[in-house]
Design a protein around this motif. Structure first.
Motif, PDB file in Angstrom:
ATOM      1  N   HIS A 142       0.855  -1.196   0.000  1.00  0.00           N
ATOM      2  CA  HIS A 142       0.000   0.000   0.000  1.00  0.00           C
ATOM      3  C   HIS A 142       0.886   1.240   0.000  1.00  0.00           C
ATOM      4  N   ILE A 143       0.415   2.272  -0.689  1.00  0.00           N
ATOM      5  CA  ILE A 143       1.134   3.541  -0.737  1.00  0.00           C
ATOM      6  C   ILE A 143       0.135   4.670  -0.480  1.00  0.00           C
ATOM      7  N   ALA A 144       0.482   5.567   0.417  1.00  0.00           N
ATOM      8  CA  ALA A 144      -0.339   6.742   0.718  1.00  0.00           C
ATOM      9  C   ALA A 144       0.417   7.966   0.216  1.00  0.00           C
ATOM     10  N   ILE A 145      -0.243   8.786  -0.572  1.00  0.00           N
ATOM     11  CA  ILE A 145       0.413   9.920  -1.223  1.00  0.00           C
ATOM     12  C   ILE A 145      -0.203  11.233  -0.777  1.00  0.00           C
ATOM     13  N   ASP A 146       0.667  12.178  -0.414  1.00  0.00           N
ATOM     14  CA  ASP A 146       0.270  13.544  -0.091  1.00  0.00           C
ATOM     15  C   ASP A 146       0.518  14.392  -1.338  1.00  0.00           C
ATOM     16  N   PRO A 147      -0.526  14.897  -1.991  1.00  0.00           N
ATOM     17  CA  PRO A 147      -0.326  15.616  -3.246  1.00  0.00           C
ATOM     18  C   PRO A 147       0.338  16.984  -3.088  1.00  0.00           C
ATOM     19  N   GLU A 148       0.263  17.559  -1.904  1.00  0.00           N
ATOM     20  CA  GLU A 148       0.871  18.882  -1.677  1.00  0.00           C
ATOM     21  C   GLU A 148       2.395  18.789  -1.685  1.00  0.00           C
ATOM     22  N   THR A 149       2.939  17.782  -1.015  1.00  0.00           N
ATOM     23  CA  THR A 149       4.390  17.654  -0.866  1.00  0.00           C
ATOM     24  C   THR A 149       4.973  16.558  -1.747  1.00  0.00           C
ATOM     25  N   GLU A 150       4.104  15.717  -2.319  1.00  0.00           N
ATOM     26  CA  GLU A 150       4.487  14.520  -3.068  1.00  0.00           C
ATOM     27  C   GLU A 150       5.220  13.517  -2.184  1.00  0.00           C
ATOM     28  N   HIS A 151       5.103  13.683  -0.873  1.00  0.00           N
ATOM     29  CA  HIS A 151       5.654  12.735   0.091  1.00  0.00           C
ATOM     30  C   HIS A 151       4.762  11.502   0.086  1.00  0.00           C
ATOM     31  N   TYR A 152       5.359  10.330   0.238  1.00  0.00           N
ATOM     32  CA  TYR A 152       4.547   9.119   0.273  1.00  0.00           C
ATOM     33  C   TYR A 152       5.051   8.174   1.352  1.00  0.00           C
ATOM     34  N   LEU A 153       4.163   7.326   1.814  1.00  0.00           N
ATOM     35  CA  LEU A 153       4.460   6.287   2.801  1.00  0.00           C
ATOM     36  C   LEU A 153       4.075   4.957   2.174  1.00  0.00           C
ATOM     37  N   ILE A 154       4.847   3.896   2.445  1.00  0.00           N
ATOM     38  CA  ILE A 154       4.487   2.581   1.931  1.00  0.00           C
ATOM     39  C   ILE A 154       4.553   1.551   3.046  1.00  0.00           C
ATOM     40  N   ASP A 155       3.703   0.549   2.956  1.00  0.00           N
ATOM     41  CA  ASP A 155       3.686  -0.552   3.907  1.00  0.00           C
ATOM     42  C   ASP A 155       3.007  -1.752   3.243  1.00  0.00           C
TER      43      ASP A 155
END
Length: 105
Positions: A56-69
């Protein structure tokens, strides 16, 4: 054969009454967020797909920062750790696979 009767279910909270215009506006905001996140996802997917397939990947469109697990529970915990328990977080979760969907549609 005996039919089982189900007790009548009652709402704990009153039904939410949103004006049609407000509901449409909120849906448009969700759609715009999803489109922005999808563009970032499509850019990241080729580099992450081989090493993190079905994660799974969660994306923040403002910063383009993402988290994966690997798990949905894990990604939601990482989101809480990174952003706290605020309702102001605007992320979209995808699955690193051929379609990006997290479940059955």
């Amino acid at each position: 054969m005996t039919q089982l009767s189900h007790p009548r279910r009652t709402r704990i909270l009153p039904a939410s009454i949103l004006a049609t215009e407000e509901a449409r506006h909120r849906q448009e905001q969700r759609d715009a967020l999803a489109m922005r996140c999808r563009a970032i996802f499509e850019r990241l997917r080729p580099t992450l797909l081989e090493t993190h397939y079905n994660w799974h990947i969660a994306i923040d469109p403002e910063t383009e920062h993402y988290l994966i697990d690997q798990t949905l529970l894990g990604i939601t915990q990482k989101i809480r750790d990174a952003y706290g328990n605020t309702n102001e977080v605007k992320l979209t979760i995808f699955r690193l696979n051929d379609t990006g969907t997290c479940g059955r549609l």
